[in-house]
Write a protein that holds these residues in place. Structure first.
Motif, PDB file in Angstrom:
ATOM      1  N   HIS A  68       0.889  -1.183   0.000  1.00  0.00           N
ATOM      2  CA  HIS A  68       0.000   0.000   0.000  1.00  0.00           C
ATOM      3  C   HIS A  68       0.914   1.215   0.000  1.00  0.00           C
ATOM      4  O   HIS A  68       1.599   1.507   0.964  1.00  0.00           O
ATOM      5  N   GLY A  69       0.928   1.940  -1.128  1.00  0.00           N
ATOM      6  CA  GLY A  69       1.861   3.052  -1.287  1.00  0.00           C
ATOM      7  C   GLY A  69       1.363   4.379  -0.745  1.00  0.00           C
ATOM      8  O   GLY A  69       2.130   5.311  -0.572  1.00  0.00           O
ATOM      9  N   GLY A  70       0.083   4.474  -0.449  1.00  0.00           N
ATOM     10  CA  GLY A  70      -0.467   5.716   0.081  1.00  0.00           C
ATOM     11  C   GLY A  70      -1.918   5.874  -0.317  1.00  0.00           C
ATOM     12  O   GLY A  70      -2.416   5.213  -1.222  1.00  0.00           O
ATOM     13  N   GLY A  71      -2.592   6.738   0.387  1.00  0.00           N
ATOM     14  CA  GLY A  71      -4.006   6.986   0.112  1.00  0.00           C
ATOM     15  C   GLY A  71      -4.868   6.562   1.282  1.00  0.00           C
ATOM     16  O   GLY A  71      -4.419   6.499   2.428  1.00  0.00           O
ATOM     17  N   ASP A  72      -6.119   6.250   0.981  1.00  0.00           N
ATOM     18  CA  ASP A  72      -7.099   5.899   2.011  1.00  0.00           C
ATOM     19  C   ASP A  72      -6.793   4.538   2.626  1.00  0.00           C
ATOM     20  O   ASP A  72      -6.329   3.633   1.935  1.00  0.00           O
ATOM     21  N   PRO A  73      -7.082   4.367   3.925  1.00  0.00           N
ATOM     22  CA  PRO A  73      -7.027   3.019   4.507  1.00  0.00           C
ATOM     23  C   PRO A  73      -8.172   2.178   3.934  1.00  0.00           C
ATOM     24  O   PRO A  73      -9.229   2.710   3.592  1.00  0.00           O
ATOM     25  N   ILE A  74      -7.939   0.866   3.818  1.00  0.00           N
ATOM     26  CA  ILE A  74      -8.920  -0.024   3.211  1.00  0.00           C
ATOM     27  C   ILE A  74      -9.208  -1.168   4.173  1.00  0.00           C
ATOM     28  O   ILE A  74      -8.284  -1.770   4.717  1.00  0.00           O
ATOM     29  N   ASP A  75     -10.470  -1.495   4.350  1.00  0.00           N
ATOM     30  CA  ASP A  75     -10.870  -2.661   5.138  1.00  0.00           C
ATOM     31  C   ASP A  75     -10.431  -3.911   4.380  1.00  0.00           C
ATOM     32  O   ASP A  75     -10.856  -4.124   3.243  1.00  0.00           O
ATOM     33  N   GLU A  76      -9.590  -4.744   4.999  1.00  0.00           N
ATOM     34  CA  GLU A  76      -9.049  -5.896   4.274  1.00  0.00           C
ATOM     35  C   GLU A  76     -10.125  -6.913   3.904  1.00  0.00           C
ATOM     36  O   GLU A  76      -9.929  -7.706   2.991  1.00  0.00           O
ATOM     37  N   ALA A  77     -11.278  -6.875   4.560  1.00  0.00           N
ATOM     38  CA  ALA A  77     -12.364  -7.780   4.196  1.00  0.00           C
ATOM     39  C   ALA A  77     -12.996  -7.386   2.863  1.00  0.00           C
ATOM     40  O   ALA A  77     -13.694  -8.186   2.245  1.00  0.00           O
ATOM     41  N   LYS A  78     -12.741  -6.166   2.406  1.00  0.00           N
ATOM     42  CA  LYS A  78     -13.325  -5.687   1.153  1.00  0.00           C
ATOM     43  C   LYS A  78     -12.342  -5.742  -0.009  1.00  0.00           C
ATOM     44  O   LYS A  78     -12.661  -5.304  -1.099  1.00  0.00           O
ATOM     45  N   VAL A  79     -11.154  -6.270   0.231  1.00  0.00           N
ATOM     46  CA  VAL A  79     -10.116  -6.288  -0.800  1.00  0.00           C
ATOM     47  C   VAL A  79      -9.841  -7.720  -1.235  1.00  0.00           C
ATOM     48  O   VAL A  79      -9.745  -8.625  -0.408  1.00  0.00           O
ATOM     49  N   GLY A  80      -9.732  -7.908  -2.525  1.00  0.00           N
ATOM     50  CA  GLY A  80      -9.354  -9.190  -3.075  1.00  0.00           C
ATOM     51  C   GLY A  80      -8.210  -9.009  -4.047  1.00  0.00           C
ATOM     52  O   GLY A  80      -7.993  -7.920  -4.579  1.00  0.00           O
TER      53      GLY A  80
END
Length: 142
Positions: A68-80
């Motif tokens: 993750h190089g930068g930007g918004d945090p992401i819920d890992e349950a929503k990432v594939g």
């Protein structure tokens, strides 16, 4: 002497305005109900996060390191992560805790993904079950 009679008609403008207002209220209520029934209200509130990823591929091990190089945090349950013969979607144990969705992916967090040197790997975000999806990043092998 002649008397002038005023028009004594109760059916003037009021019923016309009443009908127009009733039709307008019906149309507005139908639009609001349709928005919630079709789920459009939920999708308007769920925009994909703005994020950048860095990629480093190790030819020897066949591992692609996605950071993750930068930007918004992401819920890992929503990432594939999808690519090659593997589909880790939805939900990736990004932090290696053994539990998907227990933390957010933030700048500097990395994920190891087995990929071929000629694969195309996509990081996919999904708003929720049946929700909108977006591709957050793409790595194209050599």
């Amino acid at each position: 002497m002649q008397r002038i009679r005023f028009i004594d008609d109760d059916n003037a403008v009021s019923p016309v305005i009443g009908v127009i207002l009733m039709v307008a209220i019906t149309v507005i209520l139908a639009a609001v109900i349709a928005t919630f029934v079709l789920g459009l209200g939920d999708s308007l509130n769920s925009q994909a996060p703005q994020v950048s990823f860095d990629y480093q591929y190790d030819e020897t091990s066949g591992e692609l390191t996605i950071t993750h190089g930068g930007g918004d945090p992401i819920d890992e349950a929503k990432v594939g992560v999808r690519g090659g013969d593997t589909d880790n979607s939805p939900g990736v144990d990004w932090d290696g805790s053994g539990t998907v969705g227990d933390s957010d992916i933030t700048a500097g967090d990395s994920y190891e993904y087995a990929a071929g040197s000629d694969d195309t790997v996509r990081i996919i975000w999904r708003a929720g079950p049946g929700g909108a999806t977006a591709t957050l990043g793409v790595w194209e092998g050599t």
